[in-house]
Design an enzyme around this catalytic site. Sequence first.
Site, PDB file in Angstrom:
ATOM      1  N   LYS A 188       0.851  -1.330  -0.021  1.00  0.00           N
ATOM      2  CA  LYS A 188       0.123  -0.132  -0.173  1.00  0.00           C
ATOM      3  C   LYS A 188       0.843   1.360   0.143  1.00  0.00           C
ATOM      4  O   LYS A 188       1.185   1.927   0.960  1.00  0.00           O
ATOM      5  CB  LYS A 188      -0.837  -0.001   1.188  1.00  0.00           C
ATOM      6  CG  LYS A 188      -2.217   0.805   1.018  1.00  0.00           C
ATOM      7  CD  LYS A 188      -2.784   0.635  -0.038  1.00  0.00           C
ATOM      8  CE  LYS A 188      -3.861   1.607  -0.626  1.00  0.00           C
ATOM      9  NZ  LYS A 188      -4.697   1.405  -1.775  1.00  0.00           N
ATOM     10  N   SER A 383      -8.248   0.218  -5.622  1.00  0.00           N
ATOM     11  CA  SER A 383      -8.434   0.370  -4.471  1.00  0.00           C
ATOM     12  C   SER A 383      -9.975   0.669  -4.298  1.00  0.00           C
ATOM     13  O   SER A 383     -10.726  -0.047  -4.577  1.00  0.00           O
ATOM     14  CB  SER A 383      -7.458   1.386  -3.920  1.00  0.00           C
ATOM     15  OG  SER A 383      -7.309   1.494  -2.671  1.00  0.00           O
TER      16      SER A 383
END
Length: 586
Positions: A188, A383
């Site tokens: 991430k 995402s």
Amino acid sequence: MRSFFKVFFACLLALIIFTLIGVFLLAGTVGKIARNQVPKVNKGTVLVLDLAEHFAEQKQDKMFGLGGEGNEDVPGLYEVVRLLHRARTDKDVSGLYIKANGSGNGFAAGEELRTAIRDFKASGKFVIAFGDRMSQKAYSIATAADKIYLSPHGSLEWSGYSVDYLFLKGTLDMLQIKPQIFYAGKFKSATEPFRSDRMTDANRLQTTIWLNDLYNDLLSTVSAARSIDTATLRNLATTGAIRYAEDAVAAKLVDGVKYDDEIKDEIKTKLDIDKLEKINFLSIGTYREATSSLASSSRGNIALIYAEGDIIDGKSGEGNIGGETYRNLIRKARLDQNIKAIVLRVNSGGGSAMASEDIWRELSLARKDKKPVVVSFGDVAASGGYYISCAADSIFALPTTITGSIGVFSVYPDMEQFFRNKLGITFDGVKTGPFANTGSISRPMTEEEKQRTQHDVERIYAMFKSRVAEGRKKDTAAIEEIAQGRVWTGYRAKEIGLVDRFGGLQQAVECAARMAKLDDYTVRELPETYGFFEKLFGRKDPAASYTSVMREQLGDDYFRVYEQLQKVRRMSEAVQARMPFEMLIR
């Protein structure tokens, strides 16, 4: 009496404004007719497609657009594809002229344009591409043409791809601002700009893989179109062999060098007209205006919902996806008995996890109501963009789509030292409980607050994975293997089961029609675009015009920095399911 005069003058002012607007529009229209500027599709018309123009998902209306070159509304990407499909059977359209200097669109959008150009060319009509300084992205699309030409003193960019990330840690350190960062997923990388001054090993690995996927797609596309093996193409880029226009000709990347007037003469020859005769060029936007509208039906039985931009809490503004707005929009389509299927077009790197959950919920309910849900990915669907999509019956993507990034994070800036040491400002106050001002920028978080926040992030990450597992019919352990915030190209996403099929928006619409058992159907495009008066009186985001001015004044590179700083502010408001800020691919 004072109240009477206030109302009277307010009404008078409104009357004057509306009269002036009416006069302006009437004068413009009459003037356009007087100058014989009403666009016409005469025999021998040549369409013009400028690849440098950005085609958003939905058409961009110009407030005072009265037609004519430069004033027409900019069609959306799907409209451009459909217009080219229409033109292939239009007896008055003889060919297509592609301006191929730069590309204002992403890789997946470029694929859709290239496919539409090939479809047009299959009708037997000519397609010519020309550029002065042709970028790789523009060239990739131009390979669909019959002939590609460069200006004699022009150039073709052929050097491979690179990607740049913007890192803010040094700036924050200088300002004594401490970002308190919480994330789930080792890939991430959206928080890296705050916590590092360079890429982490994990991010470098994933970026190397997906960037090479895009590059390999370019090589294979050009190889197929120009009959040059990929090893030769790679070597030309590695050695920097293509510097001038004649280098591109020698390497057979283009068909020749010509000046603009020579290009026009070649087109006149194809049209079989005299060299002194004027070519009836029509931009793709003007062609849209000159032909019958492609506007969606207000009673269509397939709802096509465009979701483009950042996902935010609350209502949508210009260029973003409001959780409340889209929840209500999808719910309306779900409950409408005339709507037999829903197609969601996603072009988003994500945003608010809460808003993403709200949108996911409505799509999952539509699916449970036996109403087919098909998702089409644009350039980016990652995402939060993937979160809102994973409940679909079927997901379409292109090999160059950027997707995945299943992970979440949260950022809370500690600005205590900045305010005290840089500005001389201190804070003091009263609170009724130990967590009453958690997340305040005026102080660092306590260890207990940090633990609670990290737990919240991990909880939302677990929920995100469960949504994906449910939608993709996999167990969460399998999803964890491909999640962790890792970014994938559409090519690899299909291999690992994150998408179902390769195809553009048209293929997704056709799939939805088949699933709903519709032989004859119309499409209703949502959200509805705003009309002239709604724009004039502020129904759209008032910040939109300010943003466009900022971009024009700062230029793309400086505006990019400004835009990312704006996103920093929004990130501190809620847990985010978001891609890295921005990937500038050259």
